[in-house]
Design a protein around this motif. Structure first.
Motif, PDB file in Angstrom:
ATOM      1  N   PHE A   1       0.824  -1.208   0.000  1.00 14.00           N
ATOM      2  CA  PHE A   1       0.000   0.000   0.000  1.00 14.00           C
ATOM      3  C   PHE A   1       0.863   1.264   0.000  1.00 14.00           C
ATOM      4  CE2 PHE A   1      -3.080  -2.948   2.172  1.00 14.00           C
ATOM      5  CZ  PHE A   1      -4.018  -2.956   1.150  1.00 14.00           C
ATOM      6  N   GLN A   2       1.995   1.229   0.712  1.00 13.18           N
ATOM      7  CA  GLN A   2       2.885   2.393   0.774  1.00 13.18           C
ATOM      8  C   GLN A   2       3.340   2.808  -0.614  1.00 13.18           C
ATOM      9  OE1 GLN A   2       6.978   1.856   2.241  1.00 13.18           O
ATOM     10  NE2 GLN A   2       6.553   3.440   3.751  1.00 13.18           N
TER      11      GLN A   2
ATOM     12  N   SER B   1       0.359   4.217  -2.888  1.00 10.76           N
ATOM     13  CA  SER B   1      -0.158   5.552  -2.579  1.00 10.76           C
ATOM     14  C   SER B   1       0.448   6.635  -3.453  1.00 10.76           C
ATOM     15  CB  SER B   1       0.091   5.881  -1.105  1.00 10.76           C
ATOM     16  OG  SER B   1       1.481   5.976  -0.844  1.00 10.76           O
ATOM     17  N   THR B   2       1.534   6.323  -4.175  1.00 10.35           N
ATOM     18  CA  THR B   2       2.187   7.308  -5.052  1.00 10.35           C
ATOM     19  C   THR B   2       2.054   6.939  -6.525  1.00 10.35           C
ATOM     20  OG1 THR B   2       4.341   6.170  -4.936  1.00 10.35           O
ATOM     21  CG2 THR B   2       3.866   7.814  -3.243  1.00 10.35           C
TER      22      THR B   2
ATOM     23  N   ASP C   1      -3.226   6.006  -6.242  1.00 10.17           N
ATOM     24  CA  ASP C   1      -3.059   7.137  -5.344  1.00 10.17           C
ATOM     25  C   ASP C   1      -4.410   7.610  -4.817  1.00 10.17           C
ATOM     26  OD1 ASP C   1      -3.821   7.962  -7.841  1.00 10.17           O
ATOM     27  OD2 ASP C   1      -2.417   9.645  -7.962  1.00 10.17           O
ATOM     28  N   ASP C   2      -5.490   7.107  -5.428  1.00 10.03           N
ATOM     29  CA  ASP C   2      -6.840   7.314  -4.914  1.00 10.03           C
ATOM     30  C   ASP C   2      -7.083   6.294  -3.803  1.00 10.03           C
ATOM     31  OD1 ASP C   2      -9.520   7.471  -4.373  1.00 10.03           O
ATOM     32  OD2 ASP C   2     -10.167   7.413  -6.473  1.00 10.03           O
ATOM     33  N   VAL C   3      -7.280   6.790  -2.600  1.00 10.74           N
ATOM     34  CA  VAL C   3      -7.382   5.898  -1.441  1.00 10.74           C
ATOM     35  C   VAL C   3      -8.553   4.942  -1.558  1.00 10.74           C
ATOM     36  CG1 VAL C   3      -8.781   7.446  -0.027  1.00 10.74           C
ATOM     37  CG2 VAL C   3      -7.239   5.826   1.084  1.00 10.74           C
TER      38      VAL C   3
ATOM     39  N   ARG D   1      -7.287   1.778  -3.064  1.00  4.40           N
ATOM     40  CA  ARG D   1      -6.489   0.994  -2.108  1.00  4.40           C
ATOM     41  C   ARG D   1      -7.395   0.334  -1.079  1.00  4.40           C
ATOM     42  NH1 ARG D   1      -3.639   5.736  -2.010  1.00  4.40           N
ATOM     43  NH2 ARG D   1      -3.750   6.020   0.254  1.00  4.40           N
ATOM     44  N   GLU D   2      -8.416   1.039  -0.677  1.00  7.95           N
ATOM     45  CA  GLU D   2      -9.353   0.466   0.299  1.00  7.95           C
ATOM     46  C   GLU D   2     -10.105  -0.704  -0.319  1.00  7.95           C
ATOM     47  OE1 GLU D   2     -11.695  -0.344   3.612  1.00  7.95           O
ATOM     48  OE2 GLU D   2      -9.759   0.654   3.371  1.00  7.95           O
TER      49      GLU D   2
ATOM     50  N   ALA E   1      -1.519   2.478   4.758  1.00  4.85           N
ATOM     51  CA  ALA E   1      -0.385   3.317   4.353  1.00  4.85           C
ATOM     52  C   ALA E   1       0.940   2.573   4.478  1.00  4.85           C
ATOM     53  CB  ALA E   1      -0.346   4.590   5.198  1.00  4.85           C
TER      54      ALA E   1
END
Length: 847
Positions: A770-771, A774-775, A780-782, A785-786, A806
């Motif tokens: 995930f880290q 995030s870039t 990069d849209d949370v 990732r969720e 994160a």
């Protein structure tokens, strides 16, 4: 003022004309994918023109400028400012058409095509060619043009010629005598270009810059080269031959760009690598004469030779400097390059000796090693290293100047006392990059001076006290605990410290074996580090601490510390703890023991620190069972509310006994990621080839996986990897002792950058990155990732807390052994792959 008009290849090439590709332009670079796309367009156009004779196909622009040289009467000469790749490709295609038709139809086609489109007949040799490629491509182009035996060599020009020869052979239908003629006509008359011609006095280079936004993008090094040689109208050929061409042979395009950035950083550490061209151009605009520009090229050539040595330490003649360069190269941080270039430049200019340069490099190496040993984050290293050249004192000998600069301020050049304390207590295995941790152990082993050195590639880092202790290990360690000590916290405080680590080629065989079993294996080893461990009767806390103390003394002897002005007292890195707590997300918690293991302290002083020094999120620190400590106090004396109420509001779950959910706990490894002492791991190898060279890392990954996890888990993992490559992904491998595998959805060359959802470790972890995500677009849209987190949590045995979105959490590879779970994971990976890919992946504008 420029004139633009639509034209055809026939109109461009007919008559006495010559198009010169300036010597400073990049070499011919089209690849098979671009050639194939052009060929497909030509075939379609040839078919379309059967029904619509005037059909055309637009292939881009061609920017020309009058040649500054005086041409003989009757030959119009132009510089090809932009579009040389396209124009060169089309003339190579005409050579292939000429040769095919001359061989299979009528020899007269050779003279016809030559005289109409490829050469200026009856003109002197300098004006004979209608297209004069850049010097590096000239021999290969002439071989095609003159149909010599060398035509179609291994170079890009030869490859293009061979491609078209093969396509023409395949397209030639024996029953259709006009098919190749239709193709020729489509090329000559049907391909439309916009010809943009500058007038005398126009700023040709400015036009070039504005148009350089399609096709194979020029690098900043290409742009700077073009700028320099456009300012050498009379000396260009000589400077190119004597200075630039040797420089270009020493360094790749990327390395040239690095050189120009390093040159700027010597003056201003704030210059970014993305601004190299504009910053160099601004500096060079102050120069006025060709002599001044030539002097700059000469200086670049000299610095390029030094950079070549930095990049290839084996080419350094002095053994002391060579050894230090090799070690810093192995460490793997490019931000040390400005200093290395400065040091070699000082030696080259006579203001430093080889001994001083080697000594300065040793201080830098020591700085790196001591910071890692004491658990300092790497996030401020770039600033320190980029500033050293501009901020260090220029008067003392260069090695003392470097040491003094690193010794002052908050640079954390750890003194001997700090190193001795840290080696006992800091979780070495969680700090720095994996290959750096192995390097220090490898260098320690080398310090014994063994006459039978062990090949480092065969070694991995081994935890003697294992990460997952068996009953035998628990009993051994329990004998060392006091009445109020907790086994779990004591194990966490010892397992990752340097005293408990070694190098071995028997990692899979040793695994969680008891110490008597490990001792027998280690005693057989040729590694001196192992022989010292094998000399012990048991392996508990006293033995681990004793070995740590021995290693610490060896370390301070090998790697010199800072100047005397640095206080010689150990320091607890409370700032690292504060950083980890500040980054601790809502909906998570940690323990006093986890924090103590992170900073090399003990739960009691950690509790005292939290009670007496306000730090962020202190209420998220609980006892190991997940309960609030009886001694917990708010930093605000007037506050009396129960911290559990706040934790519940933040998303932490508690059971009926008031214990926080262990799935939401941030352990020492998670805290290390939050504090930045463990940088994000990145793939460091090329995609796994199906056959041929460099298959060892793929094989070693499977070997380690099978040895550590057993054949069932290894087979299940292999199924996942094969499915990933089948759907279009690639596999990259780490180069550390434990060979990790990265599931790549996009390559580095992709316009949006590389991206991967996970890394797999033979030690048993499927790590979700995930880290990293995030870039990276679109993750990069949370919300994406969720969604990935929720999808993975549908797998049995997987429970990734929301607060870890994160970080780089994971789940055991044993999950993959379940067929249903494996198929579900593959569905989620397919979803990820589809999200990561974009339509732009397959679009490539042609130049």
């Amino acid at each position: 003022m420029v004139a633009a008009r639509e034209t055809t290849l026939q109109e461009l090439l007919e008559g006495s004309k010559q198009y010169q590709v300036p010597l400073y332009q990049r070499t011919y670079s089209w690849t098979k994918s671009q050639l194939a796309r052009l060929w497909d367009d030509i075939l379609k156009l040839a078919e379309d023109r059967v029904d619509e004779a005037n059909a055309t196909h637009f292939i881009g622009s061609l920017v020309l400028a009058p040649s500054p040289t005086i041409s003989p009467a009757g030959v119009a000469e132009y510089l090809v400012v932009d579009g040389q790749q396209r124009l060169t490709t089309l003339t190579i295609l005409l050579c292939a058409i000429r040769d095919h038709r001359a061989q299979h139809e009528d020899p007269m086609h050779r003279d016809r095509l030559n005289q109409q489109y490829l050469v200026n007949p009856w003109k002197p040799e300098p004006q004979r060619l209608k297209l004069v490629p850049t010097q590096a491509d000239r021999a290969a182009y002439l071989a095609c043009l003159d149909s010599t035996p060398e035509a179609g060599g291994a170079d890009p020009v030869g490859a293009a010629y061979r491609f078209f020869v093969a396509q023409l052979a395949a397209a030639d239908d024996p029953d259709d005598p006009l098919d190749i003629e239709r193709i020729e006509n489509a090329v000559i008359s049907g391909l439309a270009l916009v010809s943009v011609t500058a007038q005398a006095g126009d700023n040709v280079h400015r036009i070039f810059e504005s148009l350089n936004n399609t096709g194979l993008k020029l690098t900043q090094a290409d742009l700077l080269r073009n700028y320099l040689f456009m300012r050498l109208p009379t000396r260009g050929e000589t400077v190119y031959q004597s200075l630039w061409l040797p420089l270009q042979k020493r360094l790749t395009s990327e390395q040239l760009e690095l050189l120009f950035w390093l040159d700027l950083v010597h003056r201003d550490q704030r210059v970014k690598q993305t601004d190299v061209y504009s910053a160099q151009q601004t500096r060079l605009n102050r120069l006025h004469s060709e002599e001044e520009i030539e002097a700059e090229v000469k200086r670049f050539s000299r610095l390029g030779a030094l950079l070549r040595v930095i990049l290839h330490p084996a080419e350094e003649k002095d053994p002391g400097v060579r050894r230090r360069l090799a070690r810093l190269s192995a460490w793997g941080t490019t931000t040390v390059y400005p200093l290395l270039l400065h040091l070699l430049d000082r030696r080259d200019q006579g203001s430093a000796t080889s001994e001083q340069v080697a000594s300065a490099m040793l201080y830098v190496e020591s700085f790196f090693v001591r910071r890692l040993l004491t658990g300092r984050p790497t996030n401020n290293l770039n600033r320190i290293l980029l500033a050293v050249v501009t901020e260090m004192d220029q008067d003392p000998p260069v090695d003392q100047a470097v040491r003094s600069y690193l010794s002052i301020g908050r640079k954390y050049y750890s003194n001997d006392a700090s190193v001795r304390a840290a080696v006992r207590s800091i979780p070495y295995y969680l700090n720095g990059r994996a290959h750096q941790r192995k390097l220090i152990l490898q260098w320690l082993e080398e310090s014994y001076g063994s006459k039978e050195p062990v090949t480092p590639d065969s070694l991995t880092i081994e935890h003697v006290l294992p990460q997952s202790p068996t009953t035998e290990w628990r009993q051994m360690l329990a004998a060392d605990l006091g009445p109020d000590e907790n086994f779990r916290e004591a194990h966490e405080a010892l397992v990752h410290t340097l005293g408990n680590l070694t190098l071995t080629g028997y990692n899979s065989e040793l695994s969680n074996s008891s110490f008597p079993v490990k001792r027998l294996q280690l005693d057989k080893s040729g590694v001196r580090l192992n022989q010292e461990i094998a000399a012990r009767e048991r392996w508990g806390r006293p033995e681990i601490h004793a070995r740590a103390d021995d290693l610490a003394e060896r370390i301070v002897a090998i790697w010199p510390g800072p100047n005397e002005q640095a206080a010689d007292s150990p320091e607890v890195p409370w700032d690292v703890m504060a950083k980890a707590l500040a980054e601790l997300p809502a909906g998570s918690w940690t323990t006093y023991g986890d924090l103590a293991a992170l900073i090399g302290s003990h739960p009691v002083p950690v509790g005292a620190r939290l009670a007496n020094h306000p730090v962020p999120n202190a209420h998220r620190v609980l006892q190991v069972e997940g309960t609030v400590s009886p001694s917990f106090r708010w930093s605000d004396p007037d506050r009396t509310d129960d911290p559990r109420d706040l934790l519940r509001a933040e998303g932490v779950k508690f059971d009926e006994y008031g214990r926080a959910d262990q799935a939401q706990r941030m352990g020492t490894e998670d805290l290390a990621q939050l504090a930045g002492v463990t940088p994000e791991d990145v793939p460091e190898r090329l995609p796994r080839p199906r056959s041929g060279e460099d298959v060892d890392y793929a094989e070693r990954f499977i070997e380690q996986l099978t040895a550590l996890q057993g054949p069932a888990v290894a087979t299940a993992t292999h199924v996942v990897l094969d499915a990933w490559t089948t759907m279009g992904g690639t596999l990259l491998y780490g180069i550390g002792g434990e060979t990790s595998c990265f599931l790549m959805a996009r390559p580095r060359r992709h316009e949006l950058g590389d991206i991967w959802p996970a890394a797999i470790y033979p030690s048993g972890k499927f790590e979700v990155v995930f880290q990293h995500l995030s870039t990276r677009t679109p993750f990069d849209d949370v919300t994406l990732r969720e969604e990935l987190r929720q999808r993975l949590n549908q797998l049995p045995g997987v429970d990734i807390a929301p607060a870890k979105i994160a970080l780089r959490p994971g789940f055991p590879l044993t999950v993959l052994a379940d067929a249903d779970a494996r198929e579900a994971l593959l569905d989620h990976l397919r979803w990820f792959y589809d999200q990561a890919r974009t339509p732009a992946e397959d679009s490539l504008a042609m130049d």
